[in-house]
Design a protein around this motif. Structure first.
Motif, PDB file in Angstrom:
ATOM      1  N   ASP A 135       0.870  -1.039   0.213  1.00 11.75           N
ATOM      2  CA  ASP A 135      -0.108   0.162   0.121  1.00 11.75           C
ATOM      3  C   ASP A 135       0.826   1.266   0.187  1.00 11.75           C
ATOM      4  OD1 ASP A 135      -2.272  -1.536  -0.071  1.00 11.75           O
ATOM      5  OD2 ASP A 135      -2.497  -1.375   2.087  1.00 11.75           O
ATOM      6  N   GLY A 136       0.493   2.302  -0.923  1.00  6.88           N
ATOM      7  CA  GLY A 136       1.411   3.419  -0.861  1.00  6.88           C
ATOM      8  C   GLY A 136       2.561   3.392  -1.746  1.00  6.88           C
ATOM      9  N   HIS A 137       2.896   2.255  -2.290  1.00 11.07           N
ATOM     10  CA  HIS A 137       4.047   2.052  -3.210  1.00 11.07           C
ATOM     11  C   HIS A 137       3.916   1.573  -4.747  1.00 11.07           C
ATOM     12  CE1 HIS A 137       6.808   2.402   0.256  1.00 11.07           C
ATOM     13  NE2 HIS A 137       5.940   1.856   0.762  1.00 11.07           N
ATOM     14  N   GLU A 138       2.690   1.882  -5.209  1.00  7.14           N
ATOM     15  CA  GLU A 138       2.111   1.266  -6.411  1.00  7.14           C
ATOM     16  C   GLU A 138       3.152   1.874  -7.636  1.00  7.14           C
ATOM     17  OE1 GLU A 138      -0.014   2.567  -4.177  1.00  7.14           O
ATOM     18  OE2 GLU A 138      -1.391   0.990  -3.603  1.00  7.14           O
ATOM     19  N   GLN A 139       3.378   3.123  -7.499  1.00  7.47           N
ATOM     20  CA  GLN A 139       4.015   3.721  -8.537  1.00  7.47           C
ATOM     21  C   GLN A 139       5.718   3.259  -8.430  1.00  7.47           C
ATOM     22  OE1 GLN A 139       2.922   5.685 -11.068  1.00  7.47           O
ATOM     23  NE2 GLN A 139       4.935   5.434 -12.047  1.00  7.47           N
ATOM     24  N   ALA A 140       6.071   3.231  -7.304  1.00  5.75           N
ATOM     25  CA  ALA A 140       7.485   2.529  -7.138  1.00  5.75           C
ATOM     26  C   ALA A 140       7.544   1.318  -7.729  1.00  5.75           C
ATOM     27  CB  ALA A 140       7.962   2.564  -5.683  1.00  5.75           C
ATOM     28  N   ALA A 141       6.773   0.446  -7.329  1.00  8.37           N
ATOM     29  CA  ALA A 141       6.812  -1.155  -7.820  1.00  8.37           C
ATOM     30  C   ALA A 141       6.641  -1.194  -9.338  1.00  8.37           C
ATOM     31  CB  ALA A 141       5.489  -1.802  -6.909  1.00  8.37           C
ATOM     32  N   ARG A 142       5.632  -0.362  -9.761  1.00  9.47           N
ATOM     33  CA  ARG A 142       5.396  -0.283 -11.246  1.00  9.47           C
ATOM     34  C   ARG A 142       6.899   0.084 -12.012  1.00  9.47           C
ATOM     35  NH1 ARG A 142       4.328   3.195 -15.494  1.00  9.47           N
ATOM     36  NH2 ARG A 142       2.687   2.649 -16.923  1.00  9.47           N
ATOM     37  N   ASP A 143       7.423   1.298 -11.429  1.00  8.78           N
ATOM     38  CA  ASP A 143       8.772   1.783 -11.863  1.00  8.78           C
ATOM     39  C   ASP A 143       9.720   0.650 -11.907  1.00  8.78           C
ATOM     40  OD1 ASP A 143       7.662   4.169 -12.527  1.00  8.78           O
ATOM     41  OD2 ASP A 143       8.254   5.312 -10.828  1.00  8.78           O
ATOM     42  N   ALA A 144       9.654   0.127 -10.658  1.00 13.08           N
ATOM     43  CA  ALA A 144      10.872  -0.973 -10.564  1.00 13.08           C
ATOM     44  C   ALA A 144      10.837  -2.115 -11.373  1.00 13.08           C
ATOM     45  CB  ALA A 144      10.679  -1.522  -8.863  1.00 13.08           C
ATOM     46  N   LEU A 145       9.432  -2.468 -11.600  1.00 13.05           N
ATOM     47  CA  LEU A 145       9.265  -3.751 -12.669  1.00 13.05           C
ATOM     48  C   LEU A 145       9.739  -3.145 -13.969  1.00 13.05           C
ATOM     49  CD1 LEU A 145       8.158  -6.317 -13.617  1.00 13.05           C
ATOM     50  CD2 LEU A 145       5.884  -5.103 -13.798  1.00 13.05           C
ATOM     51  N   LEU A 146       9.147  -1.961 -14.682  1.00  7.38           N
ATOM     52  CA  LEU A 146       9.750  -1.484 -15.848  1.00  7.38           C
ATOM     53  C   LEU A 146      11.094  -1.419 -15.989  1.00  7.38           C
ATOM     54  CD1 LEU A 146       6.846   0.954 -16.658  1.00  7.38           C
ATOM     55  CD2 LEU A 146       7.263  -1.245 -17.512  1.00  7.38           C
ATOM     56  N   HIS A 147      11.808  -0.818 -14.854  1.00  9.41           N
ATOM     57  CA  HIS A 147      13.332  -0.654 -14.861  1.00  9.41           C
ATOM     58  C   HIS A 147      14.026  -2.000 -15.002  1.00  9.41           C
ATOM     59  CE1 HIS A 147      17.242   1.349 -13.930  1.00  9.41           C
ATOM     60  NE2 HIS A 147      17.244   0.260 -13.052  1.00  9.41           N
TER      61      HIS A 147
END
Length: 98
Positions: free
Chosen positions: A17-29
């Motif tokens: 929770d609260g880390h949705e954008q960070a997780a998305r960015d980490a996956l793409l990176h």
């Protein structure tokens, strides 16, 4: 449909929770920047009904290529990336049916 002899892998991650954008960015990176010998194709998805759920469908030349990549990821920083997740990534090795 997969090419003869290839391996298709489904990777599923869920952001804390609260880390949705960070997780998305980490996956793409991770997909875009790491060298992946044997990776034929990777397509990334996000769940429209669950903003913290992300998936990657990858096609690998061989099962050994996929396992070598996973060993490399575990040794080289995957621990950092999973800090923004609710749980460890899930993987499923798939084959076509029918």
């Amino acid at each position: 449909m997969s090419r003869q002899g290839t391996v298709t892998v489904l990777i599923e991650i869920h952001a804390a929770d609260g880390h949705e954008q960070a997780a998305r960015d980490a996956l793409l990176h991770a997909i875009q920047t790491s060298e992946k010998p044997g990776l034929i194709n990777s397509t990334e998805y996000e769940d429209l009904d669950d903003p913290g759920a992300f998936y990657a469908v990858q096609v690998w030349e061989t099962m050994n290529d996929f396992h070598a990549h996973m060993r490399d990821a575990a040794e080289n920083g995957m621990g950092e990336a999973i800090q923004v997740l609710r749980e460890h990534p899930k993987t499923a090795v798939l084959r076509t049916i029918g």
